[in-house]
Design an enzyme around this catalytic site. Structure first.
Site, PDB file in Angstrom:
ATOM      1  N   ALA A  48     -48.278  12.103  60.491  1.00  0.00           N
ATOM      2  CA  ALA A  48     -48.443  10.833  59.779  1.00  0.00           C
ATOM      3  C   ALA A  48     -48.990  11.101  58.389  1.00  0.00           C
ATOM      4  O   ALA A  48     -49.582  12.145  58.127  1.00  0.00           O
ATOM      5  CB  ALA A  48     -49.422   9.924  60.524  1.00  0.00           C
ATOM      6  N   ALA A  58     -44.241  19.063  58.587  1.00  0.00           N
ATOM      7  CA  ALA A  58     -43.572  19.149  57.280  1.00  0.00           C
ATOM      8  C   ALA A  58     -44.392  19.934  56.260  1.00  0.00           C
ATOM      9  O   ALA A  58     -43.890  20.267  55.187  1.00  0.00           O
ATOM     10  CB  ALA A  58     -43.311  17.740  56.751  1.00  0.00           C
ATOM     11  N   THR A  70     -54.486   4.607  65.942  1.00  0.00           N
ATOM     12  CA  THR A  70     -55.804   4.477  65.314  1.00  0.00           C
ATOM     13  C   THR A  70     -56.421   3.116  65.603  1.00  0.00           C
ATOM     14  O   THR A  70     -55.701   2.125  65.779  1.00  0.00           O
ATOM     15  CB  THR A  70     -55.659   4.654  63.782  1.00  0.00           C
ATOM     16  N   ASP A  71     -57.744   3.068  65.579  1.00  0.00           N
ATOM     17  CA  ASP A  71     -58.417   1.774  65.769  1.00  0.00           C
ATOM     18  C   ASP A  71     -58.168   0.830  64.591  1.00  0.00           C
ATOM     19  O   ASP A  71     -58.378  -0.385  64.695  1.00  0.00           O
ATOM     20  CB  ASP A  71     -59.925   1.960  65.995  1.00  0.00           C
ATOM     21  N   THR A  84     -47.039  18.846  54.443  1.00  0.00           N
ATOM     22  CA  THR A  84     -47.351  18.062  53.249  1.00  0.00           C
ATOM     23  C   THR A  84     -48.658  18.619  52.683  1.00  0.00           C
ATOM     24  O   THR A  84     -49.195  19.602  53.203  1.00  0.00           O
ATOM     25  CB  THR A  84     -47.564  16.580  53.612  1.00  0.00           C
ATOM     26  N   SER A 112     -52.726   1.199  57.853  1.00  0.00           N
ATOM     27  CA  SER A 112     -52.858   0.662  59.218  1.00  0.00           C
ATOM     28  C   SER A 112     -51.671  -0.208  59.591  1.00  0.00           C
ATOM     29  O   SER A 112     -51.269  -0.256  60.762  1.00  0.00           O
ATOM     30  CB  SER A 112     -54.182  -0.080  59.392  1.00  0.00           C
ATOM     31  N   ARG A 169     -63.221   0.181  47.683  1.00  0.00           N
ATOM     32  CA  ARG A 169     -61.816   0.309  48.088  1.00  0.00           C
ATOM     33  C   ARG A 169     -61.203  -1.086  48.192  1.00  0.00           C
ATOM     34  O   ARG A 169     -61.851  -2.003  48.727  1.00  0.00           O
ATOM     35  CB  ARG A 169     -61.778   1.021  49.437  1.00  0.00           C
ATOM     36  N   VAL A 222     -69.752   6.753  46.711  1.00  0.00           N
ATOM     37  CA  VAL A 222     -69.844   5.837  47.860  1.00  0.00           C
ATOM     38  C   VAL A 222     -69.238   4.500  47.430  1.00  0.00           C
ATOM     39  O   VAL A 222     -69.679   3.905  46.436  1.00  0.00           O
ATOM     40  CB  VAL A 222     -71.312   5.661  48.298  1.00  0.00           C
ATOM     41  N   SER A 250     -48.616   0.434  58.720  1.00  0.00           N
ATOM     42  CA  SER A 250     -47.546   1.352  59.137  1.00  0.00           C
ATOM     43  C   SER A 250     -47.832   1.918  60.529  1.00  0.00           C
ATOM     44  O   SER A 250     -46.915   2.099  61.333  1.00  0.00           O
ATOM     45  CB  SER A 250     -47.358   2.478  58.114  1.00  0.00           C
TER      46      SER A 250
HETATM   47  P1  NAD Z   1     -53.726  14.780  58.586  1.00  0.00           P
HETATM   48  O1  NAD Z   1     -53.317  14.021  57.385  1.00  0.00           O
HETATM   49  O2  NAD Z   1     -54.838  15.762  58.498  1.00  0.00           O
HETATM   50  O3  NAD Z   1     -52.467  15.569  59.182  1.00  0.00           O
HETATM   51  C1  NAD Z   1     -51.190  14.997  59.249  1.00  0.00           C
HETATM   52  C2  NAD Z   1     -50.190  16.113  59.510  1.00  0.00           C
HETATM   53  O4  NAD Z   1     -48.884  15.516  59.610  1.00  0.00           O
HETATM   54  C3  NAD Z   1     -50.125  17.146  58.389  1.00  0.00           C
HETATM   55  O5  NAD Z   1     -50.102  18.442  58.933  1.00  0.00           O
HETATM   56  C4  NAD Z   1     -48.818  16.838  57.683  1.00  0.00           C
HETATM   57  O6  NAD Z   1     -48.218  17.967  57.098  1.00  0.00           O
HETATM   58  C5  NAD Z   1     -47.980  16.282  58.827  1.00  0.00           C
HETATM   59  N1  NAD Z   1     -46.924  15.394  58.370  1.00  0.00           N
HETATM   60  C6  NAD Z   1     -47.021  14.370  57.486  1.00  0.00           C
HETATM   61  N2  NAD Z   1     -45.819  13.799  57.300  1.00  0.00           N
HETATM   62  C7  NAD Z   1     -44.955  14.459  58.106  1.00  0.00           C
HETATM   63  C8  NAD Z   1     -43.562  14.328  58.372  1.00  0.00           C
HETATM   64  N3  NAD Z   1     -42.815  13.381  57.771  1.00  0.00           N
HETATM   65  N4  NAD Z   1     -42.992  15.172  59.264  1.00  0.00           N
HETATM   66  C9  NAD Z   1     -43.733  16.133  59.865  1.00  0.00           C
HETATM   67  N5  NAD Z   1     -45.046  16.311  59.639  1.00  0.00           N
HETATM   68  C10 NAD Z   1     -45.642  15.485  58.771  1.00  0.00           C
HETATM   69  O7  NAD Z   1     -54.024  13.674  59.689  1.00  0.00           O
HETATM   70  P2  NAD Z   1     -55.064  13.714  60.903  1.00  0.00           P
HETATM   71  O8  NAD Z   1     -56.356  13.194  60.441  1.00  0.00           O
HETATM   72  O9  NAD Z   1     -54.976  15.019  61.590  1.00  0.00           O
HETATM   73  O10 NAD Z   1     -54.419  12.575  61.824  1.00  0.00           O
HETATM   74  C11 NAD Z   1     -53.449  12.908  62.818  1.00  0.00           C
HETATM   75  C12 NAD Z   1     -53.012  11.629  63.509  1.00  0.00           C
HETATM   76  O11 NAD Z   1     -54.137  10.993  64.096  1.00  0.00           O
HETATM   77  C13 NAD Z   1     -52.394  10.592  62.574  1.00  0.00           C
HETATM   78  O12 NAD Z   1     -51.314   9.989  63.236  1.00  0.00           O
HETATM   79  C14 NAD Z   1     -53.508   9.599  62.329  1.00  0.00           C
HETATM   80  O13 NAD Z   1     -52.981   8.318  62.069  1.00  0.00           O
HETATM   81  C15 NAD Z   1     -54.222   9.649  63.650  1.00  0.00           C
HETATM   82  N6  NAD Z   1     -55.669   9.325  63.620  1.00  0.00           N
HETATM   83  C16 NAD Z   1     -56.504   9.968  62.739  1.00  0.00           C
HETATM   84  C17 NAD Z   1     -57.860   9.703  62.785  1.00  0.00           C
HETATM   85  C18 NAD Z   1     -58.827  10.384  61.844  1.00  0.00           C
HETATM   86  O14 NAD Z   1     -59.996   9.991  61.803  1.00  0.00           O
HETATM   87  N7  NAD Z   1     -58.431  11.409  61.115  1.00  0.00           N
HETATM   88  C19 NAD Z   1     -58.369   8.772  63.718  1.00  0.00           C
HETATM   89  C20 NAD Z   1     -57.476   8.130  64.578  1.00  0.00           C
HETATM   90  C21 NAD Z   1     -56.138   8.438  64.535  1.00  0.00           C
HETATM   91  O1  DAU Z   2     -60.646   4.735  62.052  1.00  0.00           O
HETATM   92  C1  DAU Z   2     -59.698   5.759  62.138  1.00  0.00           C
HETATM   93  C2  DAU Z   2     -59.208   6.124  60.755  1.00  0.00           C
HETATM   94  O2  DAU Z   2     -60.281   6.799  60.110  1.00  0.00           O
HETATM   95  C3  DAU Z   2     -57.953   6.984  60.761  1.00  0.00           C
HETATM   96  O3  DAU Z   2     -56.888   6.248  61.315  1.00  0.00           O
HETATM   97  C4  DAU Z   2     -57.590   7.435  59.341  1.00  0.00           C
HETATM   98  O4  DAU Z   2     -56.495   8.331  59.383  1.00  0.00           O
HETATM   99  C5  DAU Z   2     -58.793   8.145  58.745  1.00  0.00           C
HETATM  100  O5  DAU Z   2     -58.508   8.501  57.405  1.00  0.00           O
HETATM  101  C6  DAU Z   2     -60.037   7.258  58.801  1.00  0.00           C
HETATM  102  O6  DAU Z   2     -59.886   6.120  57.894  1.00  0.00           O
HETATM  103  P1  DAU Z   2     -61.103   5.643  56.968  1.00  0.00           P
HETATM  104  O7  DAU Z   2     -60.543   4.917  55.823  1.00  0.00           O
HETATM  105  O8  DAU Z   2     -62.149   4.975  57.783  1.00  0.00           O
HETATM  106  O9  DAU Z   2     -61.673   7.100  56.546  1.00  0.00           O
HETATM  107  P2  DAU Z   2     -62.208   7.675  55.137  1.00  0.00           P
HETATM  108  O10 DAU Z   2     -62.806   9.004  55.431  1.00  0.00           O
HETATM  109  O11 DAU Z   2     -61.195   7.568  54.058  1.00  0.00           O
HETATM  110  O12 DAU Z   2     -63.373   6.654  54.779  1.00  0.00           O
HETATM  111  C7  DAU Z   2     -64.471   6.452  55.670  1.00  0.00           C
HETATM  112  C8  DAU Z   2     -65.367   5.411  55.035  1.00  0.00           C
HETATM  113  O13 DAU Z   2     -65.983   5.976  53.876  1.00  0.00           O
HETATM  114  C9  DAU Z   2     -64.645   4.174  54.551  1.00  0.00           C
HETATM  115  O14 DAU Z   2     -65.451   3.038  54.766  1.00  0.00           O
HETATM  116  C10 DAU Z   2     -64.454   4.410  53.061  1.00  0.00           C
HETATM  117  C11 DAU Z   2     -65.672   5.232  52.688  1.00  0.00           C
HETATM  118  N1  DAU Z   2     -65.480   6.209  51.596  1.00  0.00           N
HETATM  119  C12 DAU Z   2     -64.441   7.091  51.696  1.00  0.00           C
HETATM  120  C13 DAU Z   2     -64.230   8.029  50.698  1.00  0.00           C
HETATM  121  C14 DAU Z   2     -63.071   8.998  50.785  1.00  0.00           C
HETATM  122  C15 DAU Z   2     -66.366   6.246  50.528  1.00  0.00           C
HETATM  123  O15 DAU Z   2     -67.321   5.461  50.470  1.00  0.00           O
HETATM  124  N2  DAU Z   2     -66.164   7.184  49.565  1.00  0.00           N
HETATM  125  C16 DAU Z   2     -65.121   8.066  49.578  1.00  0.00           C
HETATM  126  O16 DAU Z   2     -64.977   8.888  48.624  1.00  0.00           O
END
Ligand code: NAD
Ligand code: DAU
Length: 344
Positions: free
Chosen positions: A87, A38, A129-130, A40, A155, A277, A210, A157
């Site tokens: 997502a 999409a 995701t975990d 986004t 999580s 958070r 942090v 959702s």
């Molecule tokens: P991201 O936010 O970087 O990318 C999400 C992508 O989905 C974007 O390109 C966005 O445009 C697209 N999107 C959002 N809503 C949409 C919709 N309604 N229709 C079509 N496209 C849409 O996310 P990411 O970090 O690349 O994560 C990808 C997947 O992996 C997710 O399902 C997330 O839950 C899962 N995941 C992420 C992590 C992580 O650490 N980033 C870890 C475990 C699992």
């Molecule tokens: O565990 C898998 C997940 O990891 C994925 O499913 C999610 O899509 C992905 O966003 C990620 O979730 P987290 O919430 O763990 O990631 P985030 O990078 O947002 O944060 C990592 C840790 O750092 C968390 O404990 C919150 C902290 N944090 C995050 C931000 C953005 C900070 O302390 N400061 C910040 O500004």
């Protein structure tokens, strides 16, 4: 062994999706990718610039919740496998505005499952995701049999989607698999997540926020290892099964931030402890032994090497960061291609 060759990748313009699409095009010469995204705020064609003309990659801009579009794409491109990355993925945004998380992560996944079933798609992989397991204390690991106990709207959702995927397998006999991975890092990650945000802010000599006291723990995995795991599960995983994917790299957030500062030669005085958070999960850690024993997968990139490579990538790609963070690219894309996207 599944042998799907015409694969619908959803969310393939986001962080993990673009890394996966690149890896698939390079490693699987007889696979064709249709990439539905999409675009986004988190999805950017700037991340796919070198793939857009690839003969085995077709980009379609659209919402996974649009049933007519999804059915059309599956039929038109004779899709035989689906890997659902699409997502809303950021926990902080889900706390501020949960509605779109339910729409995309639950409603969108349901729509894909229904369309896949109707069209007889042979395999459906849900990228989960975990975080669906909730939070750990100081000890222990998530296994595939840990009960789901999600804590954030994000999580919750994702857990809802996992339940639907399981239900389509159990009720309709659909061939589904689910991966549940820990925190990814690497190239093309949107600079709202911890690692790219801290790199971006440190480079600008801005305070690094942090949350709380920085003692929360995440298990970091390089995105290339996650992508290899997804393909292993898609190709060889058993129908109906869940596979945990982790990096064996537990770090507190404070350790991660200090590592980034040291590698960039920036002072720790940039660290700013801010309000925690809401509902912040304390610790995630993965037992990935099923991946190793059943599919022969183990993570290959040690954190110290992966974080260096990631910092180098962000240093070399400041234009990408500026472009995706400003939203300017989105406007440029819409002017160039209109709202329907480049391919359809
Ligand atoms: P991201 O936010 O970087 O990318 C999400 C992508 O989905 C974007 O390109 C966005 O445009 C697209 N999107 C959002 N809503 C949409 C919709 N309604 N229709 C079509 N496209 C849409 O996310 P990411 O970090 O690349 O994560 C990808 C997947 O992996 C997710 O399902 C997330 O839950 C899962 N995941 C992420 C992590 C992580 O650490 N980033 C870890 C475990 C699992
Ligand atoms: O565990 C898998 C997940 O990891 C994925 O499913 C999610 O899509 C992905 O966003 C990620 O979730 P987290 O919430 O763990 O990631 P985030 O990078 O947002 O944060 C990592 C840790 O750092 C968390 O404990 C919150 C902290 N944090 C995050 C931000 C953005 C900070 O302390 N400061 C910040 O500004």
């Amino acid at each position: 062994m599944q042998d799907c060759r015409r694969i619908l990748i959803t969310g393939g313009a986001g962080f993990i999706g673009v890394n996966f699409v690149r890896q698939l095009l390079a490693d699987e010469p007889d696979v064709t990718v249709v990439n539905l995204d999409a675009l986004t705020y988190a999805g950017n064609l700037a991340s796919l610039a070198d793939c857009l003309q690839h003969p085995r990659h077709r980009f379609v801009r659209g919402n996974i919740g649009n049933s007519e579009l999804v059915r059309h794409v599956i039929r038109e491109h004779k899709i035989d496998g689906i890997i659902n990355f699409a997502a809303e993925s950021h926990v902080d945004r889900s706390i501020a505005a949960p509605g779109v998380f339910v729409d995309t992560n639950v409603g969108g996944t349901l729509n894909l499952l229904a369309a896949a079933r109707e069209a007889g798609v042979r395999r459906f992989l849900q990228v989960s995701t975990d975080e669906v397991y909730g939070s750990l204390g100081a000890e222990g690991f998530f296994t595939e049999t840990t009960p789901l106990s999600p804590n954030s709207p994000y999580s919750a959702s994702k857990a809802g989607a996992d339940h639907l995927v399981h239900a389509f397998h159990h009720t309709f006999g659909m061939d589904t698999v689910i991966t549940r991975c820990s925190n990814n890092y690497g190239a093309y990650q949107f600079p709202e997540k911890l690692i790219p945000l801290m790199i971006k802010r440190a480079l600008a000599d801005e305070p690094l926020p942090v949350y709380g006291d920085g003692s929360n723990v995440r298990d970091w995995i390089h995105v290339s290892d996650h992508c290899r795991a997804i393909w292993a599960v898609f190709a060889k995983g058993a129908p109906g099964e869940v596979y945990n994917v982790g990096g064996n790299s537990e770090r507190t957030n404070l350790q991660v931030v200090k590592t980034i500062l040291a590698l960039l030669d920036k002072p720790e005085s940039l660290i700013s402890f801010v309000k925690d958070r809401l509902g912040h999960d304390l610790r995630y850690a993965i037992d990935a032994s099923k991946m190793k024993e059943e599919l022969g997968w183990t993570p290959q990139v040690p954190f110290d090497e992966g974080i260096r490579r990631t910092i180098d990538w962000y240093l070399a790609n400041g234009d990408w960061v500026a472009q995706v963070a400003s939203g300017e690219y989105q406007k440029y894309f819409e002017e160039m291609y209109g709202t329907r996207g480049a391919a359809e």
